[in-house]
Scaffold this active site. Structure first.
Site, PDB file in Angstrom:
ATOM      1  N   GLU A  76     -46.221 -13.545  14.087  1.00  0.00           N
ATOM      2  CA  GLU A  76     -46.683 -12.166  14.143  1.00  0.00           C
ATOM      3  C   GLU A  76     -48.201 -12.023  14.157  1.00  0.00           C
ATOM      4  O   GLU A  76     -48.738 -11.165  14.854  1.00  0.00           O
ATOM      5  CB  GLU A  76     -46.089 -11.363  12.987  1.00  0.00           C
ATOM      6  CG  GLU A  76     -44.571 -11.285  13.000  1.00  0.00           C
ATOM      7  CD  GLU A  76     -44.001 -10.746  14.305  1.00  0.00           C
ATOM      8  OE1 GLU A  76     -44.749 -10.134  15.096  1.00  0.00           O
ATOM      9  OE2 GLU A  76     -42.801 -10.936  14.539  1.00  0.00           O
TER      10      GLU A  76
ATOM     11  N   GLU B  90     -39.042  -9.897  20.586  1.00  0.00           N
ATOM     12  CA  GLU B  90     -39.553 -10.820  21.582  1.00  0.00           C
ATOM     13  C   GLU B  90     -38.518 -11.762  22.152  1.00  0.00           C
ATOM     14  O   GLU B  90     -38.829 -12.928  22.440  1.00  0.00           O
ATOM     15  CB  GLU B  90     -40.680 -11.642  20.952  1.00  0.00           C
ATOM     16  CG  GLU B  90     -40.266 -12.568  19.805  1.00  0.00           C
ATOM     17  CD  GLU B  90     -40.359 -11.969  18.422  1.00  0.00           C
ATOM     18  OE1 GLU B  90     -40.419 -12.725  17.442  1.00  0.00           O
ATOM     19  OE2 GLU B  90     -40.359 -10.723  18.327  1.00  0.00           O
TER      20      GLU B  90
ATOM     21  N   HIS C 235     -48.132  -7.731  23.020  1.00  0.00           N
ATOM     22  CA  HIS C 235     -47.740  -8.401  21.778  1.00  0.00           C
ATOM     23  C   HIS C 235     -46.465  -9.220  21.992  1.00  0.00           C
ATOM     24  O   HIS C 235     -46.405 -10.406  21.645  1.00  0.00           O
ATOM     25  CB  HIS C 235     -47.524  -7.335  20.698  1.00  0.00           C
ATOM     26  CG  HIS C 235     -47.021  -7.844  19.394  1.00  0.00           C
ATOM     27  ND1 HIS C 235     -47.786  -7.854  18.249  1.00  0.00           N
ATOM     28  CD2 HIS C 235     -45.808  -8.346  19.016  1.00  0.00           C
ATOM     29  CE1 HIS C 235     -47.089  -8.346  17.243  1.00  0.00           C
ATOM     30  NE2 HIS C 235     -45.875  -8.646  17.684  1.00  0.00           N
ATOM     31  N   GLU C 236     -45.450  -8.583  22.557  1.00  0.00           N
ATOM     32  CA  GLU C 236     -44.174  -9.290  22.745  1.00  0.00           C
ATOM     33  C   GLU C 236     -44.314 -10.440  23.732  1.00  0.00           C
ATOM     34  O   GLU C 236     -43.689 -11.496  23.568  1.00  0.00           O
ATOM     35  CB  GLU C 236     -43.097  -8.315  23.206  1.00  0.00           C
ATOM     36  CG  GLU C 236     -42.865  -7.132  22.274  1.00  0.00           C
ATOM     37  CD  GLU C 236     -42.634  -7.529  20.831  1.00  0.00           C
ATOM     38  OE1 GLU C 236     -42.001  -8.576  20.580  1.00  0.00           O
ATOM     39  OE2 GLU C 236     -43.096  -6.792  19.944  1.00  0.00           O
TER      40      GLU C 236
END
Length: 852
Positions: free
Chosen positions: A314, A260, A291-292
């Protein structure tokens, strides 16, 4: 080299405030090394005190503190001592650094397809010091100004926007907002670039030149997902994307799915699919993108203080990545995928001996943090957040996050900081909730206990909360002694009936009731009073809607109804929950693997959700390979292959269902003539493209069966000529049922240190095959005698990956466990290898119990 400890990091954080990093990299030298110059400006709270800075050079060329030259020979391992600090300090460190081939530090790759050189920086978790001298811990954030000198034909990008150049190969990037060292990155090389823009944010896509055609083909899909997720996050958080550009680079030989890095997210370039893929794989790519992007807020805007709060990165990115994908993109089934695929990883990790809390009270060093990048920090943590939203309410949850971002913008935070923000927004004290959900490991199991009246109505329905059983032991009624925690759960309980009544009718949801399970009140057994006297449902499903992290077990009548019920259920999430229950019950040894095989044969050909088939087939195959006695396995695999044939016959040509069925068939078939024919273009199913990836999968299976050998593998590798082809070839060579091939592969696994991370993993993936138990029997003992030395010569990430993939998982025998116990009795094992062996041994324990 020593890993930074929590204690040392805390002491240094009290002492120092880092003002800025100036990083100059010269990439124009020889292929093995590059020049790195770091200029670090920092304040010291106690003038005259001392500390250290991390750097891992090939050669330390010079160190200058406040204008005074220091002795480079003072470097000890990766720590350089700094003494007599002033209130304001400027440190300049000049070093010659090594490129890596392990996916850590500055990774260098030469593409066999186009001959170009490609670099990318991977700084997490503590690999920034492989690139530049730094205080390598997450709570010493500072702006980063990067300058890179590279060959003039190269493209270079970093976290910040380009401020000047390139002039004569020199690229100067503007200072960034404060960054943690673990997200500092760059890419450099013969990259192809596509540029776009959305809502005032510059967007960019990078890849190797040999993949440029694929990027051109997929760019609109990738950019559409990117734009949709940016818009949704802006709406949810009320905070705009906090950096000045959003580039995404698809890079070679990447270890993880993605990283990320602010302004320049790096992805493994396997996500640029060169061959046909299913909708499930496209959904996976979208989820990784989401997600990133979520990390830009969780991890980059607000950064954890130390790795014991890894979940703040996370778990939140996993939760919002799935939520965004399901709610903002065309992949609206993402929660179904999460339920069946991702949560299985969480349940497995949370039951192993190495389990840990979602938010441990202490992670002693960065090496332990790397080990905690597992199904607990990702899937369990995300599930816990979903449960929190169900309990707290979405409005209060999001309001708390907005307050959290406002308070800690570009700073660091802890669990206590987040709980305080959520308490402010909701008016609830979350201390007790956090203690049982975040500080305590192990999953709960929710079982429905049903008593019927003579007229078929419910006399009593209860949900009993306990712990997963130990195979062969009585079913537990409460938590195990070593982890005595039951939790409050807010769940749905679904009642499903045939509509219209009768065999073959679709099952529809009659009613879903919301239930609060409070062990403080109910002692782990909650009676559902509202169902007393109601007609019994054909299927009673606890955790309907999948709002909590808990394994479920059906009552006997509902379990018996599942084979007929699965094809009749319209909701894919409900079907996923039932498949997950069946797979998990077999994994735990509560039901025989033969029951799962029967369910697959009966119900899987009617499954409409491709991602369900994609997950059920390999997990079933894995259980058959390990839980069945060897003499029973061929007949069982033949039934799976026949099921795949039925799936193939029913699938529309050219679609995801056809490709999924074919892949399953290739993995289980022993019909070498049919598979060989496909390679030659003979009798290929209509609509199926026997493309590069499928050709290699077929060739791998033929190698397992002993039908092809080195000449066929070499020919295919020549025809392919790509990095992916080289990895497939490495797997196929390790697969070959030939003593010479096995010995060659084994020497690579335990002796080779120059092979890249991905080629080592490919070799390890192919070595053990259930069909080759006799051939590889001698290597079982060799694993336990030779792997410790091999692990000690590699970086922790690569060592642990190879050790896990190369474990003799099909040697299901007491002798394997005895060898593991002997190895674990040593006191000199690397911590990562110890964890790999402990967990793999526990998997073998389950397999042995299932066979008994």
């Amino acid at each position: 080299m020593p890993s930074l400890t929590r204690v040392a990091a805390a002491e240094r954080a009290v002492l120092l405030t880092v003002e800025s990093y100036g990083i100059e990299l010269d990439l124009t030298g020889p292929a093995e090394h590059y020049r790195s110059t770091s200029t670090v400006r920092f304040r010291c709270a106690t003038p005259g005190a001392g500390t250290f800075i991390e750097v891992r050079p090939v050669r330390l060329r010079g160190v200058r503190l406040n204008g005074a030259d220091l002795d480079p020979a003072a470097l000890a391992d990766n720590q350089y001592p700094l003494t007599g600090l002033a209130a304001e300090n400027t440190l300049v460190v000049e070093a010659e650094m090594a490129y890596s081939n392990t996916g850590e530090g500055l990774h260098r790759f030469v593409d066999p397809a186009d001959g170009g050189t490609y670099l990318y920086a991977m700084s997490g978790l503590d690999n920034a010091q492989r690139i530049f001298a730094c205080f390598d811990q997450p709570d010493l954030k500072a702006p980063v100004a990067l300058t890179v000198t590279a060959p003039e034909e190269w493209i270079v990008a970093g976290n910040g926007r380009l401020a000047a150049g390139p002039v004569s190969g020199r690229w100067t990037f503007a200072p960034t907002p404060p960054l943690a060292t673990y997200v500092v990155t760059l890419v450099a090389g013969a990259y192809a670039v596509l540029r776009a823009e959305h809502d005032g944010i510059p967007l960019g896509l990078y890849c190797r030149r040999s993949l440029a055609g694929i990027l051109d083909r997929d760019a609109e899909e990738i950019l559409t997902v990117t734009r949709q997720c940016l818009d949704r996050l802006h709406g949810l958080f009320g905070v705009r994307y906090p950096f000045d550009r959003y580039d995404q680079a698809f890079v070679p030989e990447f270890n993880m799915g993605a990283m990320e890095n602010p302004g320049l997210v790096t992805f493994r370039d396997d996500y640029l699919y060169r061959s046909a893929v299913t909708e499930g794989e496209r959904e996976l790519r979208a989820t990784v993108i989401a997600h990133e992007m979520s990390h830009m807020w969780f991890g980059n805007l607000v950064t954890l203080r130390w790795w014991d709060d890894l979940w703040l990165n996370e778990s939140f990115a996993e939760y919002f990545g799935t939520r965004l994908t399901a709610g903002a993109t065309r992949f609206d089934g993402a929660w179904t995928t999460f339920s069946l695929r991702r949560k299985a990883l969480g349940y497995a990790a949370d039951q192993r001996p190495s389990t840990h809390p979602v938010a441990p009270t202490e992670v002693v060093d960065a090496a332990e943090a790397v080990s905690n990048l597992d199904g607990i920090s990702y899937a369990k943590g995300a599930s816990v957040l979903r449960q929190l939203v169900a309990w707290l309410g979405d409005d209060a949850f999001l309001a708390g996050l907005r307050g959290y971002f406002a308070t800690h913008r570009f700073g660091n935070a802890t669990l206590a900081d987040l709980l305080a923000a959520l308490a402010d927004s909701s008016g609830r004290d979350l201390t007790g909730w956090a203690e049982v959900w975040l500080r305590r490991p192990r999953p709960n199991t929710l079982r429905t206990a049903v008593r019927l009246r003579d007229d078929g109505h419910y006399a009593e329905v209860a949900v009993v909360q306990g712990a997963p059983p130990v195979p062969g032991a009585p079913l537990p009624q409460g938590a195990p002694p070593d982890h005595p925690v039951l939790r409050p759960h807010r769940i749905g309980v679904g009642l499903y009936d045939a509509d219209p009544p009768g065999a073959g009718s679709a099952l529809t949801l009659r009613e879903r009731i919301e239930v609060d399970l409070d062990p403080a009140v109910d002692g782990g057994r909650t009676v559902l009073e509202t169902l007393t006297g109601r007609p019994a449902a054909r299927l009673l499903l606890p955790n309907d809607g999948d709002l909590t992290f808990a394994k479920v077990r059906l009552d006997p009548a509902s379990a018996a109804a599942v084979p007929a019920a699965l094809p009749a259920l319209a909701d894919p999430l409900t079907r996923a929950l039932l498949w997950a229950e069946a797979l998990d019950a077999v994994t735990d040894g509560e039901r025989p693997v033969a029951d799962l095989l029967s369910l697959v044969v009966a119900a899987l050909p009617a499954e409409r959700e491709v991602v369900v088939v994609q997950d059920v087939l390999p997990r079933t195959r894995s259980l058959l390979d390990r839980y069945l006695e060897p003499e029973l396995r061929p007949a069982a695999l033949a039934q799976v292959a026949d099921t795949c044939d039925r799936l193939l016959a029913a699938a529309p040509p050219g679609g995801s269902g056809q490709l999924t069925a074919v892949r399953g068939l290739v993995e289980t078939s022993v019909d070498a003539a049919r598979l060989t024919g496909w390679l030659a273009g003979k009798d290929v199913p209509d609509g199926l493209a026997v493309d590069a990836e499928l050709r290699w999968a077929v060739l791998r299976r033929l190698a397992v069966l002993g039908v092809v050998g080195e000449p066929e593998i070499a020919a295919e590798e020549t025809d392919d000529g790509t990095a992916s082809g080289a990895e497939w070839a490495a797997t196929c060579r390790a697969v070959l049922p030939d003593p010479v091939a096995k010995e060659r592969a084994w020497r690579l696994l335990v002796g080779e240190t120059g092979l890249s991370n991905r080629l080592l993993e490919a070799t390890a993936t192919g070595f053990w095959q259930p069909e080759q138990a006799e051939l590889t029997d001698s290597y079982v003992e060799r694993y336990f005698t030779e792997m410790p030395v091999a692990a000690s010569r590699r970086t922790p990430w690569v060592a642990d990956r190879v050790a896990g993939l190369a474990y003799p998982r099909y040697a299901v025998a007491a002798r394997t466990r005895e060898l593991a116990a002997a190895l674990l009795s040593r006191d000199d094992l690397p911590s990562g290898l110890r964890r790999v062996v402990v967990d793999a041994d526990d998997d073998l324990r389950r397999a042995l119990a299932a066979r008994r």
